[in-house]
Design a protein around this motif. Structure first.
Motif, PDB file in Angstrom:
ATOM      1  N   HIS A 410      55.934 139.548 115.166  1.00  0.00           N
ATOM      2  CA  HIS A 410      55.874 138.836 116.231  1.00  0.00           C
ATOM      3  C   HIS A 410      57.303 139.718 116.936  1.00  0.00           C
ATOM      4  O   HIS A 410      56.928 140.151 117.747  1.00  0.00           O
ATOM      5  N   ASP A 411      58.246 140.230 115.868  1.00  0.00           N
ATOM      6  CA  ASP A 411      59.028 141.201 116.851  1.00  0.00           C
ATOM      7  C   ASP A 411      58.858 142.531 116.767  1.00  0.00           C
ATOM      8  O   ASP A 411      59.351 143.419 117.857  1.00  0.00           O
ATOM      9  N   VAL A 412      57.744 142.825 116.505  1.00  0.00           N
ATOM     10  CA  VAL A 412      57.546 144.258 117.020  1.00  0.00           C
ATOM     11  C   VAL A 412      56.218 144.235 118.881  1.00  0.00           C
ATOM     12  O   VAL A 412      56.494 145.477 119.084  1.00  0.00           O
ATOM     13  N   LEU A 413      55.006 143.310 118.036  1.00  0.00           N
ATOM     14  CA  LEU A 413      54.420 143.735 119.619  1.00  0.00           C
ATOM     15  C   LEU A 413      54.635 142.294 120.567  1.00  0.00           C
ATOM     16  O   LEU A 413      53.896 142.188 120.999  1.00  0.00           O
ATOM     17  N   GLY A 414      55.361 141.114 120.040  1.00  0.00           N
ATOM     18  CA  GLY A 414      56.040 140.132 120.405  1.00  0.00           C
ATOM     19  C   GLY A 414      54.579 138.607 120.537  1.00  0.00           C
ATOM     20  O   GLY A 414      54.748 137.976 121.477  1.00  0.00           O
ATOM     21  N   TRP A 415      54.171 138.726 119.234  1.00  0.00           N
ATOM     22  CA  TRP A 415      52.480 137.812 119.387  1.00  0.00           C
ATOM     23  C   TRP A 415      52.609 137.988 117.658  1.00  0.00           C
ATOM     24  O   TRP A 415      52.727 138.392 117.134  1.00  0.00           O
ATOM     25  N   ARG A 416      52.160 136.352 117.552  1.00  0.00           N
ATOM     26  CA  ARG A 416      51.995 136.426 115.851  1.00  0.00           C
ATOM     27  C   ARG A 416      50.081 136.355 115.421  1.00  0.00           C
ATOM     28  O   ARG A 416      49.428 135.271 116.462  1.00  0.00           O
ATOM     29  N   PRO A 417      50.021 136.922 114.894  1.00  0.00           N
ATOM     30  CA  PRO A 417      48.519 137.030 114.589  1.00  0.00           C
ATOM     31  C   PRO A 417      47.698 135.287 113.743  1.00  0.00           C
ATOM     32  O   PRO A 417      48.471 134.713 113.405  1.00  0.00           O
ATOM     33  N   GLU A 449      31.606 146.674 115.290  1.00  0.00           N
ATOM     34  CA  GLU A 449      30.305 146.886 116.035  1.00  0.00           C
ATOM     35  C   GLU A 449      30.499 147.633 114.350  1.00  0.00           C
ATOM     36  O   GLU A 449      29.292 149.151 114.217  1.00  0.00           O
ATOM     37  N   PRO A 450      31.313 146.886 113.411  1.00  0.00           N
ATOM     38  CA  PRO A 450      31.714 148.389 111.553  1.00  0.00           C
ATOM     39  C   PRO A 450      29.804 148.487 110.701  1.00  0.00           C
ATOM     40  O   PRO A 450      29.592 147.626 111.502  1.00  0.00           O
ATOM     41  N   HIS A 451      29.587 149.330 110.597  1.00  0.00           N
ATOM     42  CA  HIS A 451      28.322 149.516 109.630  1.00  0.00           C
ATOM     43  C   HIS A 451      27.257 149.295 110.668  1.00  0.00           C
ATOM     44  O   HIS A 451      25.990 149.292 110.482  1.00  0.00           O
ATOM     45  N   SER A 452      27.726 150.244 111.515  1.00  0.00           N
ATOM     46  CA  SER A 452      26.464 150.582 113.019  1.00  0.00           C
ATOM     47  C   SER A 452      26.852 151.160 113.696  1.00  0.00           C
ATOM     48  O   SER A 452      27.969 152.434 113.580  1.00  0.00           O
ATOM     49  N   THR A 453      25.645 152.273 113.849  1.00  0.00           N
ATOM     50  CA  THR A 453      25.995 153.360 115.263  1.00  0.00           C
ATOM     51  C   THR A 453      26.442 153.255 116.337  1.00  0.00           C
ATOM     52  O   THR A 453      26.855 153.899 117.358  1.00  0.00           O
ATOM     53  N   SER A 454      26.770 151.552 116.658  1.00  0.00           N
ATOM     54  CA  SER A 454      27.078 150.830 117.777  1.00  0.00           C
ATOM     55  C   SER A 454      29.258 151.117 117.541  1.00  0.00           C
ATOM     56  O   SER A 454      30.226 150.373 118.107  1.00  0.00           O
ATOM     57  N   GLU A 455      29.573 151.143 116.269  1.00  0.00           N
ATOM     58  CA  GLU A 455      30.631 151.298 115.757  1.00  0.00           C
ATOM     59  C   GLU A 455      31.862 151.751 116.735  1.00  0.00           C
ATOM     60  O   GLU A 455      32.288 152.789 117.155  1.00  0.00           O
ATOM     61  N   ARG A 456      32.771 151.060 117.046  1.00  0.00           N
ATOM     62  CA  ARG A 456      33.955 152.211 118.139  1.00  0.00           C
ATOM     63  C   ARG A 456      35.288 151.366 117.545  1.00  0.00           C
ATOM     64  O   ARG A 456      35.305 150.324 117.248  1.00  0.00           O
ATOM     65  N   LEU A 457      36.038 152.214 117.693  1.00  0.00           N
ATOM     66  CA  LEU A 457      37.383 151.726 117.584  1.00  0.00           C
ATOM     67  C   LEU A 457      38.973 152.029 118.701  1.00  0.00           C
ATOM     68  O   LEU A 457      38.254 152.891 119.710  1.00  0.00           O
ATOM     69  N   GLU A 458      39.467 150.599 118.716  1.00  0.00           N
ATOM     70  CA  GLU A 458      39.598 150.273 119.942  1.00  0.00           C
ATOM     71  C   GLU A 458      41.272 151.297 119.941  1.00  0.00           C
ATOM     72  O   GLU A 458      42.875 150.769 118.941  1.00  0.00           O
ATOM     73  N   LEU A 459      41.492 152.361 120.355  1.00  0.00           N
ATOM     74  CA  LEU A 459      42.838 153.199 120.122  1.00  0.00           C
ATOM     75  C   LEU A 459      44.119 153.007 120.679  1.00  0.00           C
ATOM     76  O   LEU A 459      44.777 152.695 119.424  1.00  0.00           O
ATOM     77  N   LYS A 460      44.405 151.938 121.191  1.00  0.00           N
ATOM     78  CA  LYS A 460      45.441 151.112 121.806  1.00  0.00           C
ATOM     79  C   LYS A 460      46.285 150.047 120.462  1.00  0.00           C
ATOM     80  O   LYS A 460      47.069 150.431 120.140  1.00  0.00           O
ATOM     81  N   THR A 461      45.212 149.866 119.504  1.00  0.00           N
ATOM     82  CA  THR A 461      45.754 148.816 118.539  1.00  0.00           C
ATOM     83  C   THR A 461      46.233 149.656 117.078  1.00  0.00           C
ATOM     84  O   THR A 461      46.392 148.756 116.505  1.00  0.00           O
ATOM     85  N   VAL A 462      45.357 150.589 116.769  1.00  0.00           N
ATOM     86  CA  VAL A 462      45.824 151.782 116.203  1.00  0.00           C
ATOM     87  C   VAL A 462      47.243 151.677 116.135  1.00  0.00           C
ATOM     88  O   VAL A 462      48.007 151.944 115.043  1.00  0.00           O
ATOM     89  N   ASP A 464      49.622 150.091 117.629  1.00  0.00           N
ATOM     90  CA  ASP A 464      50.306 148.799 117.576  1.00  0.00           C
ATOM     91  C   ASP A 464      50.105 148.521 115.522  1.00  0.00           C
ATOM     92  O   ASP A 464      51.497 148.499 115.534  1.00  0.00           O
ATOM     93  N   ILE A 465      49.250 148.907 114.842  1.00  0.00           N
ATOM     94  CA  ILE A 465      49.350 148.518 113.369  1.00  0.00           C
ATOM     95  C   ILE A 465      50.500 148.831 113.144  1.00  0.00           C
ATOM     96  O   ILE A 465      50.651 149.038 112.009  1.00  0.00           O
ATOM     97  N   TRP A 466      50.193 150.942 113.380  1.00  0.00           N
ATOM     98  CA  TRP A 466      50.856 151.670 112.715  1.00  0.00           C
ATOM     99  C   TRP A 466      52.329 150.912 113.092  1.00  0.00           C
ATOM    100  O   TRP A 466      52.711 151.703 111.600  1.00  0.00           O
ATOM    101  N   GLN A 467      52.730 151.098 114.028  1.00  0.00           N
ATOM    102  CA  GLN A 467      54.257 150.719 113.528  1.00  0.00           C
ATOM    103  C   GLN A 467      54.061 148.817 113.484  1.00  0.00           C
ATOM    104  O   GLN A 467      55.511 149.410 113.406  1.00  0.00           O
ATOM    105  N   VAL A 468      53.777 148.144 112.896  1.00  0.00           N
ATOM    106  CA  VAL A 468      53.719 146.765 112.127  1.00  0.00           C
ATOM    107  C   VAL A 468      54.078 147.497 110.811  1.00  0.00           C
ATOM    108  O   VAL A 468      54.611 147.273 109.714  1.00  0.00           O
ATOM    109  N   VAL A 469      53.330 148.744 110.460  1.00  0.00           N
ATOM    110  CA  VAL A 469      53.655 149.126 109.357  1.00  0.00           C
ATOM    111  C   VAL A 469      54.071 149.312 108.849  1.00  0.00           C
ATOM    112  O   VAL A 469      55.119 149.518 108.019  1.00  0.00           O
ATOM    113  N   VAL A 470      54.918 150.375 109.563  1.00  0.00           N
ATOM    114  CA  VAL A 470      56.127 150.830 109.505  1.00  0.00           C
ATOM    115  C   VAL A 470      57.426 150.475 109.550  1.00  0.00           C
ATOM    116  O   VAL A 470      58.310 149.886 108.312  1.00  0.00           O
TER     117      VAL A 470
END
Length: 477
Positions: A410-417, A449-462, A464-470
């Motif tokens: 909430h404090d870093v990203l402005g919303w609650r998961p 789509e993990p575990h598939s050839t369509s697997e993709r990672l949303e860059l912005k969320t990396v 965001d989660i990095w800032q939450v972990v820090v």
């Protein structure tokens, strides 16, 4: 606290993706982790399963804080790789996503591991004493976590950066039983005379994670393989040389190949006619998986075939065991409670291997369904082996640790998961059993789509989660 850039996370992820790391073959990536620790002059341990823990002292002035564990696994599901032991991942960005050329991306769990390593490397992050715990074989048996010694880990608060759902904190996970069933065969010489040989292929399916994607209406190649063989079997005698379905035990099968022989004449014409019929059926039955297609073509004769009795036994087993969702939860909205997935079918020299992945939030139901499946195979002369049996896990959603995690979002990203239990398997069940008093939160960026050839990672969320972990580490210090 000043924002710390996530660039190094992506740099490390790029390095990891040059290291082949299929389950059961993590030696090279374990070497990489040990060398990473040595370069930073950090203490580390490596056990017989190649699990590695790297310890970093607390930031000066914060030595009195409780130690924190950053948990990840080093293996990945290698889909689309003909030679996974020697195939680096070619990642690229497209708009807001990172993808891979023709293979799975390895973001599950490579991106979380990259975050943990970036924390170890950083001199700017304020943190308590850290243990970066990286397990092996998480994707295909969890033997790394299952065999950890009880003194391998000191911390009792764990941040598991192994989640695909960016807007959630995973607070529970289904248990799972992975079984290998082997139907014995004694190959015999292929019949002679006027015959046709055909290769039947199913390809192009979405596949996906056999837990989180199991209720999304996708076609497991197991189903049309059974359907087409049953249709031919009901009309004509034929012999099968090989059946190969699926690529990974933890994935919905996206492709299959069957090689069979049938006498020339009406039977062979009937086989060829199945292509159009199967493609029409696939389009009607699986509107969410419209790229799955059937291709039937002539092929070279094979020297041997499998006994008719073994083939009939396999067909009976596939007909009788559940494939997909078994039961939806009555207490968790839109959540699968119990499921079963046939991951692979492989004809070996002396047996047919069938793998089943049974999941449930109710340990008793999981155990009973696993036993029922084994009994079905037993009736066909098969021997079943339990490769993994992981207990379900449920965290106390009112705990101070979970509240702190939610507050940080909430404090870093402005919303609650959302706090949710997921129908995938995490190592948490083993860790909670092995280390009394352990608490765990599971978070991560958005991986589709993990575990598939369509697997993709949303860059912005990396980022965001990095800032939450820090920020979490700062608060926990």
């Amino acid at each position: 606290m000043e924002k710390i850039d996530a660039k190094r996370v992506f740099d490390i992820f790029k390095e990891l993706n040059q290291i082949p790391r299929p389950s059961h073959h993590e030696e090279k990536v374990a070497d990489f982790l040990c060398q990473f620790a040595e370069r930073l002059n950090l203490e580390y341990e490596r056990d017989a399963q190649n699990c590695v823990v790297i310890r970093k002292p607390a930031t000066k002035g914060h030595e009195g804080a409780e130690p924190i564990v950053l948990l990840n696994h080093m293996d990945m599901v290698c889909v689309g790789m003909d030679d996974p032991l020697n195939t680096p991942i070619e990642a690229y960005t497209e708009g807001k996503w990172m993808k891979a050329h023709g293979t799975s991306l390895g973001a599950d769990n490579g991106i979380g591991l990259s975050m943990a390593l970036a924390v170890l490397e950083s001199k700017d992050i304020v943190h308590p004493a850290l243990e970066v715990m990286t397990t092996t074989n998480e994707e295909d048996g969890m033997s790394g976590a299952a065999n950890l010694s009880t003194d391998f880990l000191k911390g009792r608060k764990v941040i598991n950066i192994d989640s695909e759902d960016y807007n959630t904190i995973t607070t529970g996970a289904a248990g799972a039983t992975l079984q290998f069933h082997r139907i014995p065969i004694k190959r015999k010489t292929a019949p002679g005379g006027k015959r046709r040989w055909y290769r039947i292929r199913f390809e192009g399916g979405l596949g996906g994670h056999s837990g989180v994607d199991i209720n999304k209406g996708r076609c497991s190649a197991v189903v049309p393989v059974w359907a087409i063989l049953a249709a031919i079997y009901n009309e004509y005698d034929f012999d099968v040389a090989s059946i190969n379905v699926g690529e990974a035990n933890a994935s919905i099968a996206s492709k299959a190949e069957v090689v069979l022989t049938i006498p020339s004449g009406e039977g062979s014409e009937y086989v060829k006619a199945q292509q159009e019929m199967m493609n029409q059926w696939l389009n009607e039955e699986y509107p969410n998986d419209t790229h799955m297609s059937c291709i039937i073509e002539k092929c070279e004769p094979q020297p041997t075939v499998i006994p008719r009795s073994a083939f009939e036994g396999l067909m009976t087993c596939l007909e009788q065991i559940p494939q997909g969702v078994v039961k939806m939860s009555e207490t968790m909205k839109d959540t699968v409670e119990t499921s079963n997935n046939v991951g692979r079918i492989v004809t070996e020299e002396d047996h047919i291997l069938v793998t089943t992945h049974t999941r449930s939030f109710i340990d008793k139901d999981m155990t009973e369904l696993g036993m029922d499946i084994a009994n079905v195979f037993k009736a066909s002369g098969a021997k079943s082996e339990i490769i993994m049996s992981t207990p379900a896990w449920q965290e106390n959603q009112q705990s101070a640790f979970l509240r702190m995690t939610s507050d940080t979002f909430h404090d870093v990203l402005g919303w609650r998961p959302k706090m949710v239990a997921m129908h995938f398997v995490l190592e948490a069940g083993y860790f909670v059993e092995k280390y009394p008093g352990l608490q765990m939160v599971c978070i991560g960026p958005r991986i589709v789509e993990p575990h598939s050839t369509s697997e993709r990672l949303e860059l912005k969320t990396v980022d965001d989660i990095w800032q939450v972990v820090v920020e979490m580490l700062h608060r926990l210090s």
